[in-house]
Write an enzyme that holds these catalytic residues in place. Structure first.
Site, mmCIF file in Angstrom:
data_model
loop_
_atom_site.group_PDB
_atom_site.id
_atom_site.type_symbol
_atom_site.label_atom_id
_atom_site.label_comp_id
_atom_site.label_asym_id
_atom_site.label_seq_id
_atom_site.Cartn_x
_atom_site.Cartn_y
_atom_site.Cartn_z
ATOM 1 N N HIS A 158 -6.926 -4.313 -9.726
ATOM 2 C CA HIS A 158 -6.302 -3.081 -9.229
ATOM 3 C C HIS A 158 -6.214 -2.082 -10.379
ATOM 4 O O HIS A 158 -5.728 -2.429 -11.466
ATOM 5 C CB HIS A 158 -4.865 -3.337 -8.766
ATOM 6 C CG HIS A 158 -4.714 -4.246 -7.584
ATOM 7 N ND1 HIS A 158 -4.447 -3.775 -6.312
ATOM 8 C CD2 HIS A 158 -4.768 -5.588 -7.472
ATOM 9 C CE1 HIS A 158 -4.335 -4.803 -5.477
ATOM 10 N NE2 HIS A 158 -4.516 -5.917 -6.155
ATOM 11 N N GLY B 205 0.750 -13.088 -5.593
ATOM 12 C CA GLY B 205 0.693 -12.073 -4.550
ATOM 13 C C GLY B 205 -0.719 -11.688 -4.147
ATOM 14 O O GLY B 205 -0.945 -10.606 -3.609
ATOM 15 N N GLN B 206 -1.676 -12.595 -4.389
ATOM 16 C CA GLN B 206 -3.066 -12.298 -4.008
ATOM 17 C C GLN B 206 -3.232 -12.480 -2.500
ATOM 18 O O GLN B 206 -2.926 -13.544 -1.965
ATOM 19 C CB GLN B 206 -4.023 -13.235 -4.761
ATOM 20 C CG GLN B 206 -5.490 -12.901 -4.504
ATOM 21 C CD GLN B 206 -6.440 -13.872 -5.204
ATOM 22 O OE1 GLN B 206 -6.024 -14.823 -5.855
ATOM 23 N NE2 GLN B 206 -7.727 -13.627 -5.033
ATOM 24 N N SER B 207 -3.712 -11.435 -1.828
ATOM 25 C CA SER B 207 -3.880 -11.525 -0.374
ATOM 26 C C SER B 207 -5.340 -11.535 0.054
ATOM 27 O O SER B 207 -5.646 -11.900 1.188
ATOM 28 C CB SER B 207 -3.140 -10.375 0.318
ATOM 29 O OG SER B 207 -3.687 -9.131 -0.067
ATOM 30 N N ASP C 243 -8.257 1.630 -2.443
ATOM 31 C CA ASP C 243 -7.488 0.666 -1.656
ATOM 32 C C ASP C 243 -7.109 1.309 -0.313
ATOM 33 O O ASP C 243 -6.720 2.476 -0.248
ATOM 34 C CB ASP C 243 -6.230 0.248 -2.424
ATOM 35 C CG ASP C 243 -5.598 -1.010 -1.870
ATOM 36 O OD1 ASP C 243 -5.606 -2.044 -2.566
ATOM 37 O OD2 ASP C 243 -5.091 -0.965 -0.718
ATOM 38 N N ILE C 244 -7.190 0.503 0.754
ATOM 39 C CA ILE C 244 -6.913 1.002 2.100
ATOM 40 C C ILE C 244 -5.415 1.293 2.278
ATOM 41 O O ILE C 244 -5.026 2.065 3.169
ATOM 42 C CB ILE C 244 -7.416 -0.035 3.143
ATOM 43 C CG1 ILE C 244 -7.710 0.604 4.475
ATOM 44 C CG2 ILE C 244 -6.459 -1.212 3.283
ATOM 45 C CD1 ILE C 244 -8.500 -0.298 5.408
ATOM 46 N N HIS D 186 -10.354 -9.200 -7.631
ATOM 47 C CA HIS D 186 -10.330 -7.734 -7.691
ATOM 48 C C HIS D 186 -9.311 -7.295 -8.721
ATOM 49 O O HIS D 186 -8.233 -7.860 -8.832
ATOM 50 C CB HIS D 186 -10.018 -7.121 -6.318
ATOM 51 C CG HIS D 186 -8.835 -7.743 -5.643
ATOM 52 N ND1 HIS D 186 -8.910 -8.932 -4.966
ATOM 53 C CD2 HIS D 186 -7.544 -7.340 -5.546
ATOM 54 C CE1 HIS D 186 -7.713 -9.242 -4.483
ATOM 55 N NE2 HIS D 186 -6.868 -8.289 -4.824
ATOM 56 N N ASN E 254 -4.058 -9.985 -9.403
ATOM 57 C CA ASN E 254 -3.181 -10.991 -8.827
ATOM 58 C C ASN E 254 -3.958 -12.287 -8.617
ATOM 59 O O ASN E 254 -5.135 -12.259 -8.260
ATOM 60 C CB ASN E 254 -2.628 -10.492 -7.489
ATOM 61 C CG ASN E 254 -1.745 -9.269 -7.652
ATOM 62 O OD1 ASN E 254 -1.039 -9.153 -8.640
ATOM 63 N ND2 ASN E 254 -1.796 -8.350 -6.693
HETATM 64 P P1 5GP Z 1 -4.114 -8.390 -3.476
HETATM 65 O O1 5GP Z 1 -2.817 -8.388 -2.709
HETATM 66 O O2 5GP Z 1 -5.014 -9.512 -2.997
HETATM 67 O O3 5GP Z 1 -3.958 -8.364 -4.955
HETATM 68 O O4 5GP Z 1 -4.815 -7.027 -3.123
HETATM 69 C C1 5GP Z 1 -5.603 -6.848 -1.995
HETATM 70 C C2 5GP Z 1 -5.704 -5.358 -1.766
HETATM 71 O O5 5GP Z 1 -6.789 -5.129 -0.894
HETATM 72 C C3 5GP Z 1 -4.467 -4.759 -1.098
HETATM 73 O O6 5GP Z 1 -3.936 -3.742 -1.938
HETATM 74 C C4 5GP Z 1 -4.999 -4.216 0.225
HETATM 75 O O7 5GP Z 1 -4.391 -3.005 0.586
HETATM 76 C C5 5GP Z 1 -6.477 -4.066 -0.044
HETATM 77 N N1 5GP Z 1 -7.351 -4.230 1.109
HETATM 78 C C6 5GP Z 1 -7.306 -5.246 2.020
HETATM 79 N N2 5GP Z 1 -8.291 -5.107 2.913
HETATM 80 C C7 5GP Z 1 -8.976 -3.979 2.573
HETATM 81 C C8 5GP Z 1 -10.120 -3.310 3.129
HETATM 82 O O8 5GP Z 1 -10.703 -3.731 4.140
HETATM 83 N N3 5GP Z 1 -10.525 -2.177 2.515
HETATM 84 C C9 5GP Z 1 -9.894 -1.681 1.402
HETATM 85 N N4 5GP Z 1 -10.398 -0.560 0.875
HETATM 86 N N5 5GP Z 1 -8.833 -2.293 0.844
HETATM 87 C C10 5GP Z 1 -8.381 -3.417 1.427
#
Ligand code: 5GP
Ligand code: ZN
Length: 114
Positions: A102, A93-95, A30-31, A100, A87
């Site tokens: 985690h 909280g899915q962004s 994760d970034i 995916h 998520n």
């Molecule tokens: P969500 O909030 O949708 O469950 O998780 C999305 C995750 O993707 C977040 O933890 C965010 O830091 C990670 N993320 C978003 N954009 C990128 C990217 O371009 N590269 C990587 N490695 N992680 C990303």
């Protein structure tokens, strides 16, 4: 071409720190890590959220879990434990709108999550 960033990472069109790959799945760091180990495990095929999963995807869903197990062992988390989170949607909280899983570990987790 899809504008989905995780589709692009899955197709190696965008860079990521890949820790696991097979024909259907890619996993990368994760970034913005929330723990010492924070890995995202994705199907290469696009699903917007767990709401998109169908009966035909049951095997793939299981493979995501097996990949998580394999990576946890690779990261030396298998014995001490870790957390798997998927998520879904706004309240979840899915962004990023590409399914995916985690894999988070390397520190004590608290419960309930925020
Ligand atoms: P969500 O909030 O949708 O469950 O998780 C999305 C995750 O993707 C977040 O933890 C965010 O830091 C990670 N993320 C978003 N954009 C990128 C990217 O371009 N590269 C990587 N490695 N992680 C990303
Ligand atoms: Zn996608």
């Amino acid at each position: 071409m899809s504008e989905c960033i995780f589709c692009k990472i899955g197709a190696h069109q965008l860079q990521a720190m890949v820790v696991y790959e097979d024909t259907e799945i890619l996993a990368f760091r994760d970034i913005n890590p929330q723990a010492p180990v924070h890995i995202l495990i994705i199907p290469k095929k696009h699903y917007s959220s767990p709401n998109d999963f169908a009966e035909a995807d049951v095997a793939l869903m299981g493979k995501l879990m097996l990949a998580a197990k394999t990576i946890a062992r690779q990261e030396k988390l298998a014995d001490r434990g870790y957390r798997l989170v998927m998520n879904c949607g706004q309240d979840g909280g899915q962004s990023v709108a590409h399914v995916h899983l985690h894999l988070i570990g390397g520190r004590q987790m608290s419960w309930p999550p925020g």
